[in-house]
Scaffold this motif. Structure first.
Motif, PDB file in Angstrom:
ATOM      1  N   PHE A   1      -8.410   7.850 -38.883  1.00  0.00           N
ATOM      2  CA  PHE A   1      -9.247   8.347 -37.988  1.00  0.00           C
ATOM      3  C   PHE A   1     -10.939   8.075 -37.770  1.00  0.00           C
ATOM      4  O   PHE A   1     -10.635   8.391 -36.710  1.00  0.00           O
ATOM      5  N   GLY A   2     -11.235   7.241 -38.852  1.00  0.00           N
ATOM      6  CA  GLY A   2     -12.099   6.545 -39.213  1.00  0.00           C
ATOM      7  C   GLY A   2     -12.408   5.644 -37.673  1.00  0.00           C
ATOM      8  O   GLY A   2     -13.116   5.577 -36.703  1.00  0.00           O
ATOM      9  N   HIS A   3     -10.966   5.006 -37.544  1.00  0.00           N
ATOM     10  CA  HIS A   3     -10.820   3.831 -36.993  1.00  0.00           C
ATOM     11  C   HIS A   3     -10.620   4.347 -35.528  1.00  0.00           C
ATOM     12  O   HIS A   3     -10.738   4.180 -34.749  1.00  0.00           O
ATOM     13  N   ALA A   4     -10.227   5.398 -35.218  1.00  0.00           N
ATOM     14  CA  ALA A   4      -9.759   6.557 -33.769  1.00  0.00           C
ATOM     15  C   ALA A   4     -10.754   6.647 -33.623  1.00  0.00           C
ATOM     16  O   ALA A   4     -11.300   6.547 -32.600  1.00  0.00           O
ATOM     17  N   LEU A   5     -11.765   6.688 -33.990  1.00  0.00           N
ATOM     18  CA  LEU A   5     -13.434   7.220 -34.137  1.00  0.00           C
ATOM     19  C   LEU A   5     -14.086   6.010 -32.895  1.00  0.00           C
ATOM     20  O   LEU A   5     -15.026   6.158 -31.699  1.00  0.00           O
ATOM     21  N   HIS A   6     -13.847   4.960 -34.131  1.00  0.00           N
ATOM     22  CA  HIS A   6     -14.220   3.774 -33.294  1.00  0.00           C
ATOM     23  C   HIS A   6     -13.751   3.418 -31.627  1.00  0.00           C
ATOM     24  O   HIS A   6     -14.229   2.741 -30.764  1.00  0.00           O
ATOM     25  N   GLY A   7     -12.577   3.604 -31.676  1.00  0.00           N
ATOM     26  CA  GLY A   7     -11.640   3.759 -30.379  1.00  0.00           C
ATOM     27  C   GLY A   7     -12.100   3.962 -29.073  1.00  0.00           C
ATOM     28  O   GLY A   7     -12.868   3.912 -28.501  1.00  0.00           O
TER      29      GLY A   7
ATOM     30  N   LEU B   1     -15.282   6.551 -29.568  1.00  0.00           N
ATOM     31  CA  LEU B   1     -16.295   6.609 -28.468  1.00  0.00           C
ATOM     32  C   LEU B   1     -17.132   5.219 -28.170  1.00  0.00           C
ATOM     33  O   LEU B   1     -17.782   4.792 -27.870  1.00  0.00           O
ATOM     34  N   ALA B   2     -15.838   4.249 -27.498  1.00  0.00           N
ATOM     35  CA  ALA B   2     -16.832   3.462 -27.046  1.00  0.00           C
ATOM     36  C   ALA B   2     -17.001   3.285 -26.140  1.00  0.00           C
ATOM     37  O   ALA B   2     -16.650   3.903 -25.548  1.00  0.00           O
ATOM     38  N   ASN B   3     -18.033   2.121 -25.787  1.00  0.00           N
ATOM     39  CA  ASN B   3     -18.457   2.567 -24.048  1.00  0.00           C
ATOM     40  C   ASN B   3     -19.678   1.429 -24.544  1.00  0.00           C
ATOM     41  O   ASN B   3     -20.838   0.848 -23.965  1.00  0.00           O
ATOM     42  N   THR B   4     -18.498   0.201 -23.609  1.00  0.00           N
ATOM     43  CA  THR B   4     -18.743  -1.029 -23.450  1.00  0.00           C
ATOM     44  C   THR B   4     -18.280  -0.992 -21.625  1.00  0.00           C
ATOM     45  O   THR B   4     -17.457  -0.484 -22.173  1.00  0.00           O
ATOM     46  N   THR B   5     -18.807  -1.924 -21.201  1.00  0.00           N
ATOM     47  CA  THR B   5     -18.734  -3.201 -19.954  1.00  0.00           C
ATOM     48  C   THR B   5     -16.732  -3.762 -19.492  1.00  0.00           C
ATOM     49  O   THR B   5     -16.476  -3.550 -19.058  1.00  0.00           O
ATOM     50  N   TYR B   6     -16.878  -4.200 -20.799  1.00  0.00           N
ATOM     51  CA  TYR B   6     -15.725  -5.442 -20.787  1.00  0.00           C
ATOM     52  C   TYR B   6     -15.073  -4.900 -21.811  1.00  0.00           C
ATOM     53  O   TYR B   6     -15.131  -4.779 -22.849  1.00  0.00           O
ATOM     54  N   ASN B   7     -13.306  -4.528 -21.147  1.00  0.00           N
ATOM     55  CA  ASN B   7     -12.800  -4.093 -22.257  1.00  0.00           C
ATOM     56  C   ASN B   7     -12.738  -5.343 -24.019  1.00  0.00           C
ATOM     57  O   ASN B   7     -11.897  -4.924 -25.105  1.00  0.00           O
ATOM     58  N   SER B   8     -12.441  -6.549 -24.038  1.00  0.00           N
ATOM     59  CA  SER B   8     -12.196  -7.685 -24.899  1.00  0.00           C
ATOM     60  C   SER B   8     -13.556  -7.359 -25.678  1.00  0.00           C
ATOM     61  O   SER B   8     -13.024  -7.622 -26.839  1.00  0.00           O
ATOM     62  N   LEU B   9     -14.764  -6.248 -25.666  1.00  0.00           N
ATOM     63  CA  LEU B   9     -15.742  -6.075 -26.395  1.00  0.00           C
ATOM     64  C   LEU B   9     -15.761  -4.332 -26.869  1.00  0.00           C
ATOM     65  O   LEU B   9     -16.649  -4.627 -27.739  1.00  0.00           O
ATOM     66  N   SER B  10     -14.350  -4.073 -26.541  1.00  0.00           N
ATOM     67  CA  SER B  10     -15.450  -2.376 -26.491  1.00  0.00           C
ATOM     68  C   SER B  10     -14.081  -1.993 -27.578  1.00  0.00           C
ATOM     69  O   SER B  10     -13.074  -2.654 -28.599  1.00  0.00           O
ATOM     70  N   GLY B  11     -14.283  -0.932 -28.632  1.00  0.00           N
ATOM     71  CA  GLY B  11     -13.489  -0.360 -29.357  1.00  0.00           C
ATOM     72  C   GLY B  11     -13.952  -0.954 -30.822  1.00  0.00           C
ATOM     73  O   GLY B  11     -15.019  -2.022 -31.481  1.00  0.00           O
ATOM     74  N   THR B  12     -12.179  -1.385 -31.072  1.00  0.00           N
ATOM     75  CA  THR B  12     -12.060  -1.538 -32.247  1.00  0.00           C
ATOM     76  C   THR B  12     -12.450  -3.536 -32.502  1.00  0.00           C
ATOM     77  O   THR B  12     -12.428  -4.074 -33.159  1.00  0.00           O
ATOM     78  N   SER B  13     -12.474  -4.084 -31.336  1.00  0.00           N
ATOM     79  CA  SER B  13     -12.736  -5.646 -30.796  1.00  0.00           C
ATOM     80  C   SER B  13     -14.394  -6.248 -31.437  1.00  0.00           C
ATOM     81  O   SER B  13     -15.554  -6.606 -30.219  1.00  0.00           O
ATOM     82  N   VAL B  14     -13.922  -6.174 -32.571  1.00  0.00           N
ATOM     83  CA  VAL B  14     -15.283  -6.478 -33.447  1.00  0.00           C
ATOM     84  C   VAL B  14     -15.302  -7.055 -34.320  1.00  0.00           C
ATOM     85  O   VAL B  14     -13.900  -7.687 -34.638  1.00  0.00           O
TER      86      VAL B  14
ATOM     87  N   LYS C   1     -22.966   6.300 -34.560  1.00  0.00           N
ATOM     88  CA  LYS C   1     -22.148   6.202 -33.298  1.00  0.00           C
ATOM     89  C   LYS C   1     -23.272   5.792 -32.019  1.00  0.00           C
ATOM     90  O   LYS C   1     -22.326   4.535 -31.315  1.00  0.00           O
ATOM     91  N   GLU C   2     -24.274   5.183 -32.165  1.00  0.00           N
ATOM     92  CA  GLU C   2     -24.894   4.240 -30.385  1.00  0.00           C
ATOM     93  C   GLU C   2     -25.084   3.120 -31.564  1.00  0.00           C
ATOM     94  O   GLU C   2     -24.884   2.389 -30.370  1.00  0.00           O
ATOM     95  N   ASN C   3     -24.965   3.119 -32.745  1.00  0.00           N
ATOM     96  CA  ASN C   3     -25.646   1.217 -33.357  1.00  0.00           C
ATOM     97  C   ASN C   3     -23.985   1.083 -33.751  1.00  0.00           C
ATOM     98  O   ASN C   3     -23.874  -0.996 -33.670  1.00  0.00           O
ATOM     99  N   VAL C   4     -23.186   1.394 -34.346  1.00  0.00           N
ATOM    100  CA  VAL C   4     -21.583   0.761 -34.420  1.00  0.00           C
ATOM    101  C   VAL C   4     -20.491   1.320 -33.952  1.00  0.00           C
ATOM    102  O   VAL C   4     -20.004   1.065 -33.414  1.00  0.00           O
ATOM    103  N   LEU C   5     -20.919   3.054 -34.056  1.00  0.00           N
ATOM    104  CA  LEU C   5     -18.813   3.221 -33.268  1.00  0.00           C
ATOM    105  C   LEU C   5     -18.877   3.236 -31.749  1.00  0.00           C
ATOM    106  O   LEU C   5     -18.193   3.003 -30.853  1.00  0.00           O
ATOM    107  N   SER C   6     -20.129   2.788 -31.108  1.00  0.00           N
ATOM    108  CA  SER C   6     -20.084   2.456 -29.793  1.00  0.00           C
ATOM    109  C   SER C   6     -20.355   1.435 -28.927  1.00  0.00           C
ATOM    110  O   SER C   6     -19.483   1.071 -28.049  1.00  0.00           O
TER     111      SER C   6
END
Length: 673
Positions: free
Chosen positions: A465-471, A473-486, A635-640
């Protein structure tokens, strides 16, 4: 009409037949190729918008189709799907190479990249451009035609081999079952485990009990069965998956995979596969990973050896056992834990009804991140067991679709994972929200009991569920940098940090309620859970490090001289070995994380992220586990933020400093007082 080629919001599972996949993937590739060609052949001068951004938005249709297909290949597969996967994987590998090896396209990407200092880009735009350029350069764009052709050949072979590896492991998992009819043979097993095994036997019109290699059956069997010979039989069956003289043997496949990965790395100018992989990770180089692992090993090994000696003495005292074997570990550990802490997993289980734990994790997500989960029946499912939710924030804004799939089935691989059916991105001014899923293998409800989780299963649910939250709460412009794309050694931070709430009274009181009486878990159990959290932590740490070091050994040295998978593995485990080796068993042939999943040269990241999560959670503990200010910072510095900023920079923004390994050693009880 092919449902996969229509416009759809959520996946149209009920309308899809196996016959739809191949034509849909073929068409998806055609559409994506046309999008790529339009960029590559444009006569306009290359710009950030018409090249970098345009390229990031290509392949959406194909991505939606393949995410549905490959997610089902893991969670609800069958012979048809597996056959199709073997056919389409080389197509997709070829298509990926068509992009990275497209000279006209790379020329445009490189042109924008070379001009980056004059473009006045935001940090997120700079990251996109940098990752995109490296994606080409690191995957062969600068190679000559002959080497490009060789790279295509290697990638095609690798895609098929990793699929075959996974199919073999699944086939071996499903092939074994232990049918017992004598009551003495199930002595020691809790009633709930016996009931589940009895139900399995009834489903096959058999008397007695059936046990399998599926985790909810296998793990309790090894933990509680008094009959040592049966534990041995079960453990050996699990340990020899894909290491038997039959059509599902993975030894040759393992050697082929590691050699092809080495050839690929060498072709691209890297010393080894690990050097290639780690260049884009927080760790950067294999030497740093090995040093990190050995430092932890130095701290954990004396504790592990002491714990092991104590366990051996305990087994000797209890049952006269002279040599502790792998099939004894869980059994005597559980007995000793019960004796030391008066804590019985079976006494805890009634407090962890699956539905209550789910509601608990939802409540924690609400308190920390203002999320609300509403179960809905309007979203199509791929199996009746799946639950579907709409996720909103406290203002009623739509955040995400959430799928949850909790119980084992024949068509589902073992373990637990988070995945995605649609990435978050901002396109044409619209913030397109993600569709996220978690898949687990928890004990099914029986005729008399609901699904009651072990404490380990509770932490697994929180982890995914922690992984799911990362996905979500994603809030970026580009999908290749979004969510768990870290970075892969950062991706486990959101999952592992959430596990910490399972040990806290304030959190447990929200969901740990007896399924029959509604009584909140007694404080004495909460204290015992916390007390016992570092029980055998030395041995657990050694075990995790052994897997990570095996992975690094496979991938940070040239494997061309290796002839025996088993001998290689014995050597890799020499520094972390506690139990005698079992000749019939091999870890690598079923090590799906590194040979089927994405963890090759990356398994160390679980321990790496533990340093981050222990340090991060200390911050929560200092301020309060539901402290809104700390949660908002996380949330603002890691999850999103996804992969828009380098991981260490994100971590420092949240924590104000780099992580300190002492936090992990403190939590694990491995720090000298």
């Amino acid at each position: 009409m092919n449902p996969l080629l229509q416009d759809f919001n959520t996946a149209p599972f009920t309308k899809i037949s196996s016959d739809d996949y191949k034509p849909a993937i073929k068409k998806g590739i055609e559409i994506a190729k046309a999008e790529i060609d339009a960029i590559a052949n444009s006569t306009d001068a290359p710009t950030f918008e018409n090249t970098t951004v345009a390229l990031d938005f290509t392949g959406e249709k194909l991505n939606r189709i393949t995410s549905i297909f490959f997610n089902l290949n893991s969670a609800e597969t069958n012979d048809d799907i597996q056959k199709i996967a073997q056919e389409v994987s080389p197509w997709l590998s070829e298509f990926r190479n068509d992009i990275t090896l497209n000279e006209a396209l790379f020329t445009r990407v490189k042109s924008v990249f070379d001009d980056r200092k004059n473009l006045d880009l935001t940090p997120e735009q700079q990251m996109l451009l940098d990752k995109q350029y490296k994606g080409f350069a690191r995957n062969g764009a600068n190679l000559n035609d002959e080497k490009k052709s060789k790279l295509r050949e290697i990638d095609s072979k690798l895609s098929k081999l990793s699929l075959k590896f996974g199919e073999n492991v699944l086939a071996e998992t499903n092939a074994f079952e232990m049918h017992l009819t004598n009551e003495d043979d199930v002595s020691g097993l809790p009633d709930s485990v016996k009931e589940a095994a009895s139900q399995l036997a009834k489903e096959q019109d058999k008397e007695g009990y059936i046990f399998t290699l599926q985790y909810p059956s296998y793990i309790p069997f090894l933990t509680y069965t008094d009959n040592r010979e049966l534990r041995k039989k079960m453990a050996i069956a699990a340990g020899k998956k894909a290491f038997q003289d039959n059509e599902f043997n993975n030894e040759k496949i393992v050697l082929e995979i590691v050699n092809l990965r080495q050839q690929r790395a060498s072709l691209l100018g890297y010393k080894t596969h690990a050097h290639f992989v780690l260049e884009e990770r927080m760790a950067e180089i294999p030497e740093k990973v090995i040093e990190f692992s050995n430092n932890l090993l130095e701290k954990a090994k004396p504790a592990a050896q002491k714990e092991f000696e104590n366990l051996e003495k305990y087994a000797k005292k209890l049952d006269g056992i002279d040599q502790l074997q792998k099939w004894d570990g869980a059994y005597y550990s559980e007995k000793l834990k019960k004796e030391l802490f008066d804590l019985d997993q079976e006494v805890l289980k009634p407090y962890f009804k699956l539905e209550n734990v789910i509601n608990g994790v939802f409540e924690i997500a609400n308190r920390l991140y203002d999320l609300n989960f509403e179960e809905v029946s309007t979203i199509e499912k791929y199996h009746p067991d799946v639950k579907t939710y709409n996720v909103t924030d406290n203002e009623g804004n739509f955040i995400s679709v959430f799928y949850a799939d909790y119980h084992p089935r024949k068509g589902k691989r073992n373990g637990a994972w988070m995945t995605s059916y649609k990435s978050q991105q901002i396109k044409n001014g619209v913030n397109e929200r993600p569709h996220v899923s978690i898949v687990c293998n928890f004990t099914k409800p029986t005729a008399t009991k609901p699904s009651l989780l072990t404490f380990n299963e509770v932490t697994t649910l929180f982890h995914e569920f922690g992984h799911a939250l990362h996905g979500m709460l994603a809030n970026t412009t580009y999908n290749s940098l979004s969510g768990t794309s870290v970075s892969w050694d950062f991706v486990e931070l959101p999952s592992q940090v959430l596990e910490n709430w399972c040990y806290e009274k304030e959190a447990l009181e929200l969901f740990a309620k007896h399924y029959e009486t509604g009584e909140v878990i007694p404080m004495k159990y909460v204290e015992k859970i916390k007390e016992s959290a570092s029980f055998h932590e030395g041995m657990q740490t050694l075990r995790q490090l052994s897997f990570g070091l095996l992975d690094m050994k496979w991938h940070s040295e040239n494997p061309s001289e290796i002839t025996s998978v088993k001998d290689f593995e014995i050597d890799a485990f020499s520094e972390t070995k506690l139990y005698p080796d079992v000749a019939e068993n091999c870890m690598s042939t079923a090590f799906s994380h590194i040979f089927q999943g994405g963890y090759s040269a990356g398994y160390y990241s679980y321990k790496w992220a533990e340093v981050l999560d222990a340090d991060a959670f200390e911050y929560f503990l200092e301020e309060g586990i539901f402290n809104k200010e700390v949660a908002t910072k996380f949330k603002e510095n890691v999850l999103s933020k996804g992969g828009t900023v380098k991981p260490m920079e994100l971590y420092k923004r949240f924590r104000g400093q780099e992580p300190k390994p002492e936090a992990l050693l403190r939590r694990a009880g491995l720090l000298e007082a």
